[in-house]
Write an enzyme that holds these catalytic residues in place. Structure first.
Site, PDB file in Angstrom:
ATOM      1  N   ASP A  79      32.668  41.394  50.571  1.00  0.00           N
ATOM      2  CA  ASP A  79      31.641  40.532  49.997  1.00  0.00           C
ATOM      3  C   ASP A  79      30.929  39.797  51.126  1.00  0.00           C
ATOM      4  O   ASP A  79      31.374  39.843  52.272  1.00  0.00           O
ATOM      5  CB  ASP A  79      32.206  39.573  48.948  1.00  0.00           C
ATOM      6  CG  ASP A  79      33.355  38.722  49.443  1.00  0.00           C
ATOM      7  OD1 ASP A  79      33.789  38.912  50.596  1.00  0.00           O
ATOM      8  OD2 ASP A  79      33.816  37.862  48.685  1.00  0.00           O
ATOM      9  N   TYR A  81      29.415  37.036  53.797  1.00  0.00           N
ATOM     10  CA  TYR A  81      30.015  35.893  54.487  1.00  0.00           C
ATOM     11  C   TYR A  81      29.848  34.654  53.616  1.00  0.00           C
ATOM     12  O   TYR A  81      28.776  34.424  53.050  1.00  0.00           O
ATOM     13  CB  TYR A  81      29.334  35.667  55.832  1.00  0.00           C
ATOM     14  CG  TYR A  81      29.573  36.775  56.837  1.00  0.00           C
ATOM     15  CD1 TYR A  81      30.843  37.011  57.367  1.00  0.00           C
ATOM     16  CD2 TYR A  81      28.520  37.589  57.278  1.00  0.00           C
ATOM     17  CE1 TYR A  81      31.061  38.021  58.297  1.00  0.00           C
ATOM     18  CE2 TYR A  81      28.732  38.599  58.209  1.00  0.00           C
ATOM     19  CZ  TYR A  81      30.002  38.819  58.710  1.00  0.00           C
ATOM     20  OH  TYR A  81      30.212  39.823  59.629  1.00  0.00           O
ATOM     21  N   PHE A  92      28.442  42.933  57.137  1.00  0.00           N
ATOM     22  CA  PHE A  92      28.853  42.593  58.499  1.00  0.00           C
ATOM     23  C   PHE A  92      27.748  41.931  59.334  1.00  0.00           C
ATOM     24  O   PHE A  92      28.027  41.333  60.358  1.00  0.00           O
ATOM     25  CB  PHE A  92      29.385  43.822  59.261  1.00  0.00           C
ATOM     26  CG  PHE A  92      30.642  44.391  58.691  1.00  0.00           C
ATOM     27  CD1 PHE A  92      31.856  43.766  58.910  1.00  0.00           C
ATOM     28  CD2 PHE A  92      30.623  45.539  57.915  1.00  0.00           C
ATOM     29  CE1 PHE A  92      33.033  44.274  58.371  1.00  0.00           C
ATOM     30  CE2 PHE A  92      31.786  46.068  57.372  1.00  0.00           C
ATOM     31  CZ  PHE A  92      33.001  45.431  57.597  1.00  0.00           C
ATOM     32  N   HIS A 205      40.576  46.901  58.467  1.00  0.00           N
ATOM     33  CA  HIS A 205      39.385  46.047  58.491  1.00  0.00           C
ATOM     34  C   HIS A 205      39.277  45.381  59.868  1.00  0.00           C
ATOM     35  O   HIS A 205      40.290  44.980  60.451  1.00  0.00           O
ATOM     36  CB  HIS A 205      39.480  44.983  57.399  1.00  0.00           C
ATOM     37  CG  HIS A 205      38.185  44.318  57.107  1.00  0.00           C
ATOM     38  ND1 HIS A 205      37.731  43.234  57.833  1.00  0.00           N
ATOM     39  CD2 HIS A 205      37.240  44.584  56.178  1.00  0.00           C
ATOM     40  CE1 HIS A 205      36.559  42.864  57.353  1.00  0.00           C
ATOM     41  NE2 HIS A 205      36.229  43.664  56.349  1.00  0.00           N
TER      42      HIS A 205
END
Length: 252
Positions: A79, A81, A92, A205
């Site tokens: 999701d 930031y 990202f 991740h």
């Protein structure tokens, strides 16, 4: 007849992606699910106007930036930031003006930059990945909004109903690369159509210590190596007569 809130919601999705989702959008149950999301988003922005990220006009930015016909790579995030002034609507990615040497710069981007370097590319000069999206990298979060300071706070909204459909329909179009970092992204493997010869790249991740701590680490402990995804992607693209991605350079 569509409600005004659902109609406005759908109009924010680019036409080519609406066309891609034609079968999905033909089912009343799916339209009802999207109307539910639209209502939740409207209410949240009404009551917390400065606390829902990204801004309303950036929720579908990933789709606007990378048209269906241009998608070479799908890079899945979780999701947006949840800290102020970071979320852009691209997984990202953050604004260019966030210094790389500050605590505000996300750990996931730090580790992505390390992986690039270990793959033989230059480190990121900043965290704005807009250039990637313009080259055919769809930077898609599986959940498209979040409330400030509350990661995963909108997972219950049902965004995955829409993003799952996007993933599945895209995967049927042609062979492409899928970068699946972390358990959330890797759960989407089952949605990727086996009718195309996709390259599916999996790793942990890139955020925090998790980048090192699985059987498929994003980075090898001690930063002695990386998952190699950026290099592998470009090799696959070249082999398939596609232009490789300029992942990083001194001038973005």
């Amino acid at each position: 007849m569509l409600s005004s809130s659902l109609e406005e919601f759908l109009e924010r999705i680019p036409y080519d992606y609406r066309a891609l989702l034609q079968d999905f959008l033909s089912l009343d149950q799916n339209l009802q699910s999207l109307e539910h999301i639209a209502k939740l988003e409207f209410d949240a922005r009404l009551h917390f106007p400065d606390e829902i990220f990204p801004k309303k006009d950036a929720v579908f930015k990933a789709l606007h930036q990378t048209p269906v016909k241009d998608v070479k790579i799908v890079l899945l995030g979780q999701d947006p930031y949840h800290s102020p002034k970071l979320a852009q609507g691209l997984a990202f990615s953050i604004p260019e003006n966030i210094p790389t040497n500050t605590r505000t710069f996300p750990s996931s981007l730090r580790n992505i930059s390390k992986a690039l370097f270990l793959d033989g590319f230059e480190t990121l000069p900043h965290g704005n990945l807009l250039s990637w999206s313009e080259q055919g990298v769809l930077l898609l979060n599986t959940c498209l909004t979040v409330r400030q300071g509350n990661p995963h706070s909108h997972q219950h909204w049902g965004w995955d109903i829409l993003t799952n459909a996007l993933i599945h329909e895209l995967s049927k179009q042609r062979a492409m690369i899928w970068m699946l970092w972390g358990k959330v992204a890797q759960k989407k493997t089952e949605l990727i159509s086996p009718t195309q010869e996709h390259l599916i790249l999996k790793a942990s991740h890139p955020s925090g210590l998790g980048a090192y701590q699985t059987n498929e680490p994003f980075l090898i402990k001690g930063d002695l190596g990386s998952c190699g995804h950026f290099e592998q992607a470009n090799q696959w693209l070249t082999k398939n007569s596609e232009s490789p991605i300029i992942w990083s350079s001194s001038i973005f």
